[in-house]
Motif scaffolding. Structure first.
Motif, PDB file in Angstrom:
ATOM      1  N   LEU A 168     -21.265  25.666 -16.201  1.00  0.00           N
ATOM      2  CA  LEU A 168     -22.350  24.881 -15.618  1.00  0.00           C
ATOM      3  C   LEU A 168     -21.839  23.553 -15.090  1.00  0.00           C
ATOM      4  CD1 LEU A 168     -25.442  24.618 -15.158  1.00  0.00           C
ATOM      5  CD2 LEU A 168     -25.534  23.452 -17.367  1.00  0.00           C
ATOM      6  N   ILE A 169     -20.987  22.882 -15.858  1.00  0.00           N
ATOM      7  CA  ILE A 169     -20.411  21.613 -15.413  1.00  0.00           C
ATOM      8  C   ILE A 169     -19.549  21.828 -14.167  1.00  0.00           C
ATOM      9  CG2 ILE A 169     -18.769  19.797 -16.049  1.00  0.00           C
ATOM     10  CD1 ILE A 169     -19.782  19.986 -18.889  1.00  0.00           C
ATOM     11  N   SER A 170     -18.748  22.882 -14.151  1.00  0.00           N
ATOM     12  CA  SER A 170     -17.900  23.164 -12.988  1.00  0.00           C
ATOM     13  C   SER A 170     -18.747  23.425 -11.751  1.00  0.00           C
ATOM     14  CB  SER A 170     -17.012  24.383 -13.269  1.00  0.00           C
ATOM     15  OG  SER A 170     -16.182  24.154 -14.388  1.00  0.00           O
ATOM     16  N   GLY A 171     -19.800  24.229 -11.895  1.00  0.00           N
ATOM     17  CA  GLY A 171     -20.664  24.507 -10.762  1.00  0.00           C
ATOM     18  C   GLY A 171     -21.362  23.266 -10.231  1.00  0.00           C
ATOM     19  N   THR A 172     -21.802  22.414 -11.135  1.00  0.00           N
ATOM     20  CA  THR A 172     -22.450  21.167 -10.719  1.00  0.00           C
ATOM     21  C   THR A 172     -21.484  20.266  -9.966  1.00  0.00           C
ATOM     22  OG1 THR A 172     -23.907  21.279 -12.659  1.00  0.00           O
ATOM     23  CG2 THR A 172     -23.737  19.154 -11.533  1.00  0.00           C
ATOM     24  N   LEU A 173     -20.245  20.178 -10.447  1.00  0.00           N
ATOM     25  CA  LEU A 173     -19.250  19.348  -9.774  1.00  0.00           C
ATOM     26  C   LEU A 173     -18.932  19.880  -8.378  1.00  0.00           C
ATOM     27  CD1 LEU A 173     -16.718  18.531 -12.644  1.00  0.00           C
ATOM     28  CD2 LEU A 173     -18.313  16.963 -11.534  1.00  0.00           C
ATOM     29  N   VAL A 174     -18.873  21.197  -8.225  1.00  0.00           N
ATOM     30  CA  VAL A 174     -18.596  21.777  -6.906  1.00  0.00           C
ATOM     31  C   VAL A 174     -19.726  21.464  -5.933  1.00  0.00           C
ATOM     32  CG1 VAL A 174     -18.335  23.950  -5.643  1.00  0.00           C
ATOM     33  CG2 VAL A 174     -17.099  23.597  -7.773  1.00  0.00           C
ATOM     34  N   ILE A 175     -20.964  21.579  -6.393  1.00  0.00           N
ATOM     35  CA  ILE A 175     -22.112  21.279  -5.532  1.00  0.00           C
ATOM     36  C   ILE A 175     -22.118  19.808  -5.128  1.00  0.00           C
ATOM     37  CG2 ILE A 175     -24.630  21.088  -5.510  1.00  0.00           C
ATOM     38  CD1 ILE A 175     -24.714  23.660  -7.153  1.00  0.00           C
ATOM     39  N   LEU A 176     -21.885  18.924  -6.086  1.00  0.00           N
ATOM     40  CA  LEU A 176     -21.840  17.495  -5.771  1.00  0.00           C
ATOM     41  C   LEU A 176     -20.663  17.172  -4.857  1.00  0.00           C
ATOM     42  CD1 LEU A 176     -22.712  15.935  -9.254  1.00  0.00           C
ATOM     43  CD2 LEU A 176     -24.208  16.168  -7.259  1.00  0.00           C
ATOM     44  N   ALA A 177     -19.537  17.855  -5.060  1.00  0.00           N
ATOM     45  CA  ALA A 177     -18.368  17.623  -4.208  1.00  0.00           C
ATOM     46  C   ALA A 177     -18.653  18.031  -2.766  1.00  0.00           C
ATOM     47  CB  ALA A 177     -17.165  18.397  -4.748  1.00  0.00           C
ATOM     48  N   ASN A 178     -19.357  19.133  -2.584  1.00  0.00           N
ATOM     49  CA  ASN A 178     -19.729  19.543  -1.221  1.00  0.00           C
ATOM     50  C   ASN A 178     -20.644  18.527  -0.563  1.00  0.00           C
ATOM     51  OD1 ASN A 178     -18.843  22.402  -0.281  1.00  0.00           O
ATOM     52  ND2 ASN A 178     -19.251  22.648  -2.445  1.00  0.00           N
TER      53      ASN A 178
END
Length: 342
Positions: free
Chosen positions: A315-325
């Motif tokens: 969940l943390i990894s997915g959130t970071l990817v979305i914020l990074a985009n």
């Protein structure tokens, strides 16, 4: 821009929910916590039969007596749980480590350890890649271009685990040969660094950060430097740069005001995503250097079959990817004045 950011964040919510549901199904079907629990009890009791009551209590504590859709609903909302589960309540669920283990507390402690490694590696790798990419493009087919290209391809060909192990073993050999500890090869900080004076503790943390950062920096540098070189060459061969030079504009001005800013536009989109990539690389790097970060926590959770802990990391990894985009899109707009967010 504010409206655009809000709209993107609202769109990201269903994407994150769908990704978490898929990850939950994969994690849940890949593990058998009951069998692992039974095996551990048998090993602790020298092979004695495990009572059905112990197994049933374990299932209830881990919500394994519920169906998969119900367990996902519990993990997401916490409605109908025992107060230890529910993302909306700030609870990631019970851990296989026992009732006293707090997944949220572990994540909070390890998150900042991993992020300082990921941020340091990303900043250094992109800074070095931009400089070397520009030099290679400006000095195309010269000796320095061939050297930087060779270094980039060598770094690109090195597996992360092998590179981390090589750097660690080299540092250990150097410390033994010199008779002093020049490089820290394990842990993210020395024991008791919290009680050290501020600057002494800061230097201790930086010292432990050097080797893992160099590992991730080289991995990230290799690909970005190639992109920067290609982007810079394309800009240098464009018509407006040739026109500026034909008008007699100094080469330094052409490079700084016209070429470099345009060449940075594609690279800027990779920068925030580099943090997410470094987070993935930290899984291997932290394991090699024995850091207590998110990477080692993820590996330990997979080995133990701790489903809720694995889901928390994903969940943390997915959130970071979305914020990074999102950050990538915003940076693209800042560098390219033709883009407007409405």
């Amino acid at each position: 821009m504010i409206v655009y950011i809000i709209r993107r964040l609202l769109v990201a919510i269903p994407i994150l929910i769908a990704a978490s549901a898929l990850a939950f199904v994969l994690v849940d079907t890949a593990n058998d916590p009951v069998a692992e629990f039974t095996y551990q009890l048998q090993m602790a009791s020298d092979g004695d039969e495990v009572s059905e009551d112990a197994i049933e209590n374990f299932k209830k504590r881990m919500y394994l007596d519920r169906s998969m859709p119900e367990r996902y609903w519990l993990w997401l909302t916490g409605i109908g749980g025992n107060g230890d589960i529910g993302l909306l309540k700030g609870e990631f669920g019970p851990s296989l480590e026992g009732p006293v283990a707090d997944i949220g507390a572990e994540l909070r402690e390890r998150f900042f350890i991993t992020m300082r490694l990921a941020l340091a590696a990303t900043i250094l790798s992109f800074g070095l890649a931009i400089i070397s990419g520009v030099i290679s493009a400006v000095r195309q087919y010269h000796k320095i271009d061939y050297i930087l290209t060779f270094v980039g391809f060598v770094a690109l060909a090195m597996p992360t685990f092998w590179l981390a192990a090589l750097i660690k073993e080299s540092a250990i050999a150097f410390n033994k040969a010199s008779g002093a500890t020049w490089f820290y090869t394990i842990r993210e900080a020395s024991p008791g660094y919290d009680s050290m004076p501020f600057w002494e503790g800061m230097l201790d943390v930086i010292g432990h950060l050097i080797l893992p950062t160099v590992t991730l920096m080289l991995v990230g540098y290799a690909s970005v430097s190639r992109y920067q070189r290609a982007s810079m060459l394309e800009v240098l061969n464009s018509d407006y740069v040739r026109l500026a030079r034909a008008k007699g504009v100094r080469n330094r001005t052409v490079m700084r005001r016209h070429a470099l800013r345009t060449a940075l536009i594609p690279i800027a989109t990779f920068a925030p995503l580099g943090v997410a990539g470094a987070l993935s690389g930290a899984i291997i790097t932290e394991t090699i250097f024995s850091w207590r970060g998110l990477g080692t926590y993820f590996v330990e959770s997979i080995i133990d079959g701790d489903s809720f802990a694995v889901m928390a990391f994903l969940l943390i990894s997915g959130t970071l990817v979305i914020l990074a985009n999102l950050v990538s899109d915003l940076l693209y707009g800042l560098l390219d004045p033709r883009i407007r967010y409405e």
